[in-house]
Design a protein around this motif. Structure first.
Motif, short mmCIF file in Angstrom:
data_model
loop_
_atom_site.label_atom_id
_atom_site.label_comp_id
_atom_site.label_asym_id
_atom_site.label_seq_id
_atom_site.Cartn_x
_atom_site.Cartn_y
_atom_site.Cartn_z
N ASP A 36 0.81 -1.30 0.09
CA ASP A 36 -0.03 0.01 0.00
C ASP A 36 0.82 1.45 -0.03
OD1 ASP A 36 0.77 -0.53 2.75
OD2 ASP A 36 -0.88 0.35 3.68
N GLY A 37 1.17 1.87 -1.27
CA GLY A 37 1.85 3.00 -1.37
C GLY A 37 3.22 2.59 -0.85
N GLY A 38 3.79 3.64 -0.05
CA GLY A 38 5.08 3.50 0.52
C GLY A 38 4.80 3.21 1.86
N HIS A 39 3.78 2.57 2.36
CA HIS A 39 3.60 2.02 3.69
C HIS A 39 4.18 0.83 4.08
CE1 HIS A 39 0.48 1.44 7.03
NE2 HIS A 39 1.49 1.91 7.53
N GLN A 40 3.54 -0.29 3.76
CA GLN A 40 4.00 -1.61 4.04
C GLN A 40 3.83 -2.60 2.78
OE1 GLN A 40 4.84 -2.86 6.98
NE2 GLN A 40 3.90 -1.37 8.51
N HIS A 41 4.55 -3.66 2.72
CA HIS A 41 4.61 -4.68 1.80
C HIS A 41 5.00 -6.19 2.46
CE1 HIS A 41 4.99 -6.89 -1.81
NE2 HIS A 41 5.76 -6.18 -2.54
N PRO A 42 4.16 -6.37 3.39
CA PRO A 42 4.49 -7.21 4.31
C PRO A 42 4.82 -8.92 3.67
CG PRO A 42 1.96 -7.25 4.36
CD PRO A 42 2.58 -5.90 3.68
#
Lengths: 148, 303
Positions: free
Chosen positions: B124-130
């Motif tokens: 999600d955008g520059g937020h998380q990429h779990p």
């Protein structure tokens, strides 16, 4: 010296940082209430040298203490009944605040999703840092609230 | 019902179980080939991401399940103005599990709060990429045999790189990790991360030249300078080729050091390095499929 009369029932917000009472008046939504409000600016104070005071003649339940705690938890809330102080409420930084702040991150989902409540969560109590619940963008209370 | 929004949603023990499951999938793929028969994964990709989407779809197909979804917002009802919360309510009627990528940060969380099926944040955008972080952890654990007791160098765009921030946060939960941040001054890791490392007493160094630390690294995590994170074209052009890992730099590294990269690569690793057995970024892609298979099974409560 200007004298403002006592209120019979309501609350008095004391120790407001000098000059910040109008901001607090709007942030608490007092402009939308149909009750008597006295705004005292730059009153003399032993502790603060100068302070603002708000006197509001309405039920204490009309006051959102979470919002006030977020704005400035050093404010004293005196509850008045029959012209006397019957309670002093201690304010705390709320763990979560809803629909008070807008997230300023243009990449946050709150910028496009309709009907989504704006929620900020206290992430660092010591440094009083709130973060948007959705994007975790930091919000620093001192830059937008009634604190000195 | 559980969702995956951040790599920290799972405890260290739960992650260990997930990695064990991924390892078993790697060893015995046939055992899992029919585990999701009759199940559907919805891939809701509001922005293009071929690699992650195909990895999710491959994971579900490997498990015997089916895949539905869209690959960009233009081909979905979002182009008609549908909200994320409405979309997920509809998709919940079609699929059993969903992977969502969205340019707006927090969109998968909104989806999860309105969903009756598990939602996986696929970025999600520059937020998380779990799932990228879980992939990185599984790769390290599988190839190093442990998730503690090493020095990791993170190189490139440490300011905007969400994979880097997420990996650092995930590694904080393991013991005896030393970080070396290798970046130009303009792309240094954000203060809140270094503040946190200091607070936790975790050793770290910030250096500008890759050569300064190559010999001390057990792992090197390379990242791309992402054009889409810059508002200013001039800054991007100036910084994009700041680091290029080549055989000469690799010769300074330990014989068992591993090079990871979340991909896609642009210029930051020369193609000659691909032949080096320490370059494991393509194996990392394979581990990405295993961890997504394990995750789908775990969230569907099948394994």
């Amino acid at each position: 010296m200007l004298n403002v009369g006592k209120i019979e029932e309501g609350f008095v917000l004391d120790h407001i940082c000098a000059g910040k009472s109008m901001e607090i008046y709007y942030q608490l939504g007092l402009d939308k209430l149909d009750c008597t409000v006295a705004i005292i600016k730059n009153a003399k104070s032993g502790k603060m040298l100068r302070k603002d005071i708000l006197k509001v003649e309405c039920d204490i339940d009309m006051l959102n203490l979470d919002v006030l705690g977020f704005i400035d938890h050093n404010i004293t809330v005196n509850v008045i009944k029959n012209g006397c102080i019957v309670d002093k409420r201690k304010l705390e930084l709320p763990k979560e605040i809803r629909n008070v702040l807008r997230c300023h991150n243009p990449r946050c989902i709150t910028s496009i999703e309709q009907g989504l409540p704006d929620i900020f969560v206290l992430s660092d109590e010591k440094n009083e840092i709130y973060r948007c619940r959705y994007c975790e963008e930091r919000y620093t209370p001192t830059s937008h609230t009634g604190r000195c | 019902m559980r969702h995956l929004m951040s790599p920290l949603d799972f405890s260290v023990e739960e992650l260990d179980q997930l990695f064990d499951l991924a390892h078993d999938i790697e060893e015995n793929p046939a055992k899992y080939s029919g585990k999701c028969t009759g199940k559907k994964l919805a891939t809701l990709f509001y922005e293009p991401s071929t690699r992650t989407r195909l990895s999710f779809e491959t994971a579900m197909l490997n498990l015997g399940g089916n895949v539905i979804g869209f690959a960009d917002a233009a081909s979905s009802s979002v182009s008609k103005g549908e909200s994320v919360s409405d979309t997920i309510r509809v998709i919940s009627c079609f699929a059993d599990i969903c992977a969502m990528r969205h340019p707006k940060e927090g969109a998968p969380m909104v989806a999860a709060s309105h969903s009756s099926i598990p939602v996986i944040n696929a970025g999600d955008g520059g937020h998380q990429h779990p799932t990228q972080t879980l992939t990185d952890l599984l790769t390290i654990r599988s190839l190093k045999g442990r998730l503690s007791g090493f020095t990791i160098g993170l190189c490139g765009d440490l300011k905007f790189g969400r994979t880097v921030h997420s990996l650092i946060n995930a590694l904080l939960r393991y013991s005896d990790i030393r970080f070396i941040f290798i970046s130009p001054v303009e792309l240094r890791v954000p203060d809140y991360i270094t503040d946190n490392l200091r607070k936790l007493g975790i050793p770290y160094q910030e250096v500008i030249k890759l050569e300064e630390c190559m010999g001390s690294l057990d792992l090197l995590y390379m990242t791309r300078v992402q054009k889409e994170r810059f508002f200013n074209e001039e800054d991007y052009v100036r910084l994009k080729d700041f680091y290029i890992l080549d055989p000469a730099k690799m010769s300074l590294a330990k014989p068992d050091m591993l090079v990871l990269h979340p991909l896609p690569r642009v210029n930051e690793i020369s193609v000659e390095v691909d032949q080096d057995p320490r370059a494991v970024y393509f194996k990392q892609v394979q581990y990405g499929v295993y961890i997504r298979m394990a995750l789908i099974l775990r969230l569907l409560e099948i394994a």
